[in-house]
Scaffold this motif. Structure first.
Motif, PDB file in Angstrom:
ATOM      1  N   HIS A 124     -38.336   2.430  -6.506  1.00 30.74           N
ATOM      2  CA  HIS A 124     -38.958   2.103  -7.790  1.00 30.74           C
ATOM      3  C   HIS A 124     -39.229   0.602  -7.905  1.00 30.74           C
ATOM      4  O   HIS A 124     -39.101   0.017  -8.986  1.00 30.74           O
ATOM      5  CB  HIS A 124     -38.094   2.590  -8.969  1.00 30.74           C
ATOM      6  CG  HIS A 124     -37.659   4.011  -8.829  1.00 30.74           C
ATOM      7  ND1 HIS A 124     -38.546   5.058  -8.676  1.00 30.74           N
ATOM      8  CD2 HIS A 124     -36.413   4.573  -8.804  1.00 30.74           C
ATOM      9  CE1 HIS A 124     -37.880   6.193  -8.579  1.00 30.74           C
ATOM     10  NE2 HIS A 124     -36.575   5.926  -8.643  1.00 30.74           N
ATOM     11  N   LEU A 125     -39.618  -0.034  -6.809  1.00 29.56           N
ATOM     12  CA  LEU A 125     -39.843  -1.473  -6.776  1.00 29.56           C
ATOM     13  C   LEU A 125     -41.194  -1.838  -7.371  1.00 29.56           C
ATOM     14  O   LEU A 125     -42.140  -1.019  -7.385  1.00 29.56           O
ATOM     15  CB  LEU A 125     -39.762  -1.980  -5.331  1.00 29.56           C
ATOM     16  CG  LEU A 125     -38.476  -1.632  -4.576  1.00 29.56           C
ATOM     17  CD1 LEU A 125     -38.620  -2.016  -3.109  1.00 29.56           C
ATOM     18  CD2 LEU A 125     -37.264  -2.320  -5.208  1.00 29.56           C
ATOM     19  N   ARG A 128     -44.784   8.998  -4.102  1.00 27.43           N
ATOM     20  CA  ARG A 128     -44.951   9.366  -5.515  1.00 27.43           C
ATOM     21  C   ARG A 128     -43.616   9.496  -6.222  1.00 27.43           C
ATOM     22  O   ARG A 128     -43.500   9.184  -7.405  1.00 27.43           O
ATOM     23  CB  ARG A 128     -45.699  10.702  -5.621  1.00 27.43           C
ATOM     24  CG  ARG A 128     -47.191  10.586  -5.375  1.00 27.43           C
ATOM     25  CD  ARG A 128     -47.927  11.788  -5.913  1.00 27.43           C
ATOM     26  NE  ARG A 128     -47.319  13.043  -5.438  1.00 27.43           N
ATOM     27  CZ  ARG A 128     -47.669  14.251  -5.919  1.00 27.43           C
ATOM     28  NH1 ARG A 128     -48.602  14.360  -6.852  1.00 27.43           N
ATOM     29  NH2 ARG A 128     -47.096  15.344  -5.433  1.00 27.43           N
ATOM     30  N   THR A 129     -42.605   9.944  -5.513  1.00 25.71           N
ATOM     31  CA  THR A 129     -41.286  10.090  -6.129  1.00 25.71           C
ATOM     32  C   THR A 129     -40.515   8.773  -6.089  1.00 25.71           C
ATOM     33  O   THR A 129     -39.957   8.318  -7.088  1.00 25.71           O
ATOM     34  CB  THR A 129     -40.481  11.184  -5.418  1.00 25.71           C
ATOM     35  OG1 THR A 129     -41.194  12.419  -5.519  1.00 25.71           O
ATOM     36  CG2 THR A 129     -39.099  11.340  -6.037  1.00 25.71           C
ATOM     37  N   SER A 151     -41.886   1.840 -10.612  1.00 27.24           N
ATOM     38  CA  SER A 151     -42.886   2.667  -9.917  1.00 27.24           C
ATOM     39  C   SER A 151     -42.295   4.020  -9.541  1.00 27.24           C
ATOM     40  O   SER A 151     -41.081   4.196  -9.451  1.00 27.24           O
ATOM     41  CB  SER A 151     -43.394   1.941  -8.670  1.00 27.24           C
ATOM     42  OG  SER A 151     -42.329   1.676  -7.778  1.00 27.24           O
ATOM     43  N   GLY A 152     -43.196   5.005  -9.310  1.00 28.52           N
ATOM     44  CA  GLY A 152     -42.761   6.327  -8.894  1.00 28.52           C
ATOM     45  C   GLY A 152     -42.176   7.127 -10.042  1.00 28.52           C
ATOM     46  O   GLY A 152     -42.536   6.965 -11.207  1.00 28.52           O
ATOM     47  N   ARG A 153     -41.261   8.030  -9.732  1.00 27.11           N
ATOM     48  CA  ARG A 153     -40.626   8.916 -10.725  1.00 27.11           C
ATOM     49  C   ARG A 153     -39.501   8.133 -11.400  1.00 27.11           C
ATOM     50  O   ARG A 153     -38.346   8.178 -10.993  1.00 27.11           O
ATOM     51  CB  ARG A 153     -40.091  10.161 -10.023  1.00 27.11           C
ATOM     52  CG  ARG A 153     -39.718  11.312 -10.959  1.00 27.11           C
ATOM     53  CD  ARG A 153     -39.475  12.563 -10.122  1.00 27.11           C
ATOM     54  NE  ARG A 153     -39.169  13.711 -10.964  1.00 27.11           N
ATOM     55  CZ  ARG A 153     -37.926  14.092 -11.310  1.00 27.11           C
ATOM     56  NH1 ARG A 153     -36.884  13.402 -10.879  1.00 27.11           N
ATOM     57  NH2 ARG A 153     -37.753  15.166 -12.066  1.00 27.11           N
ATOM     58  N   MET A 180     -37.858  -6.206 -15.459  1.00 22.92           N
ATOM     59  CA  MET A 180     -39.004  -6.102 -14.562  1.00 22.92           C
ATOM     60  C   MET A 180     -39.191  -7.427 -13.804  1.00 22.92           C
ATOM     61  O   MET A 180     -39.239  -8.494 -14.411  1.00 22.92           O
ATOM     62  CB  MET A 180     -40.271  -5.771 -15.352  1.00 22.92           C
ATOM     63  CG  MET A 180     -41.506  -5.542 -14.493  1.00 22.92           C
ATOM     64  SD  MET A 180     -41.458  -4.007 -13.586  1.00 22.92           S
ATOM     65  CE  MET A 180     -41.710  -2.836 -14.933  1.00 22.92           C
ATOM     66  N   GLY A 181     -39.248  -7.339 -12.494  1.00 25.90           N
ATOM     67  CA  GLY A 181     -39.444  -8.533 -11.668  1.00 25.90           C
ATOM     68  C   GLY A 181     -38.154  -9.197 -11.204  1.00 25.90           C
ATOM     69  O   GLY A 181     -38.214 -10.210 -10.485  1.00 25.90           O
TER      70      GLY A 181
END
Length: 335
Positions: free
Chosen positions: A280-281, A260-261, A304-306, A241-242
């Protein structure tokens, strides 16, 4: 009848020797007076003749001197004109020499740029770098070939090569034409090499993360949420992460936002209808319409997201169709 008075006469005595008789000549007074006068007239006539002869010679010499002076003046005028012509030629040669030096400086600058360009890309391990180096090297060889023709018969180890070049170039205008051709060839080669570099740099071929671990490839797979077979349009690269996320190539940010996805996502447009997608950032570091270069920091890896965990979903879209991004990426390593 009175007797006529006799005019006195002069006697001249000629004594030749003591034992010889003395001869006596009697002349009249008129004769005595006439003889000196006649002698004086003869001498004067001789002097007058000599003077006239001298005057004639002086006139002849004056005529010869005048003709010689006129000839010398004409020759001097011709020589003066030749000197002025030579001075003008020297001035022209000086100007051409300055032009020649300026052209040589331009050629040297172009040569240095090409050498630097070749050096920057010749050591690259990818086919793209080698292609760029080959384009620049070909341009450099073509440009220098023009000059090598002038010295092809000379030795490059000594001053003979310079003499050969000078003997093969008729004048400065020919040399200037040759330099123009070299400059045009080098500039065109450099332009082509730079265009090729720009084309290569715009490809999304730079690895976008620090991690090299792929957890999911391109194509059909089992969906982690539904367990059904589903098409996966990119590759998933796991990481922390990061972790930094980098632009895979030169381009312009088309979109930067949330879905959202996709979660926090970025889409960058490149040349020839190519796009690179980053999903997914955790944090987005760029804005729409922003220009980015290969290797620029654009985001941080997130979940983030799906998503089932920290990772980067990276995909390449060509003409609005997703394609396998692995052929574009360098040093691919799948675990």
């Amino acid at each position: 009848m009175a007797q006529r008075k006799r005019k006195p006469k002069w006697s001249l005595l000629l004594i030749r020797d003591a034992e010889r008789r003395v001869k006596q000549f009697k002349v009249s007074g008129r004769t005595v007076v006439f003889l000196p006068v006649a002698a004086a007239v003869a001498v004067a006539s001789s002097f007058a003749f000599l003077q006239l002869k001298s005057v004639g010679r002086i006139h002849a010499l004056e005529d010869r001197l005048g003709s010689s002076a006129l000839k010398h003046r004409n020759e001097l005028a011709v020589k003066t004109a030749e000197i002025r012509s030579l001075e003008q030629e020297i001035r022209d040669l000086d100007g051409q020499n300055e032009l020649f030096r300026s052209r040589m400086d331009e050629i040297s600058e172009l040569e240095a740029k090409l050498r630097q360009f070749i050096g920057n890309h010749a050591d690259g391990t990818s086919d793209e770098s080698r292609n760029v180096a080959e384009v620049a090297a070909t341009a450099y060889s073509a440009a220098m070939g023009t000059a090598s023709v002038a010295v092809s018969d000379a030795s490059s180890s000594d001053i003979v090569s310079i003499a050969a070049m000078e003997s093969n170039i008729a004048d400065f205008s020919e040399l200037s034409r040759m330099l123009d051709d070299m400059a045009i060839s080098m500039a065109e080669g450099l332009r082509k090499a730079e265009l090729k570099r720009a084309e290569i740099e715009s490809l999304p071929s730079e690895w976008p993360t620090v991690s090299r671990r792929l957890t999911s490839g391109f194509g059909y797979r089992s969906d982690p949420f539904t367990g059904r077979s589903a098409f996966h349009a990119g590759v998933d690269i796991t990481g922390e992460m990061g972790d930094p996320v980098y632009a895979a190539g030169d381009g312009q940010v088309k979109e930067a936002g949330f879905n959202r996805t996709r979660g926090n996502y970025i889409i960058i447009t490149h040349r020839d209808g190519l796009e690179s997608w980053y999903m997914h950032l955790k944090v987005i570091e760029v804005k729409p319409n922003q220009r980015v270069s290969r290797g620029d920091l654009i985001a941080e890896m997130g979940n983030s997201g799906r998503s089932t965990g920290p990772h980067l979903h990276f995909q390449v879209v060509a003409n609005e169709e997703p394609v396998n991004p692995l052929p574009y990426l360098r040093k691919v390593k799948e675990d």
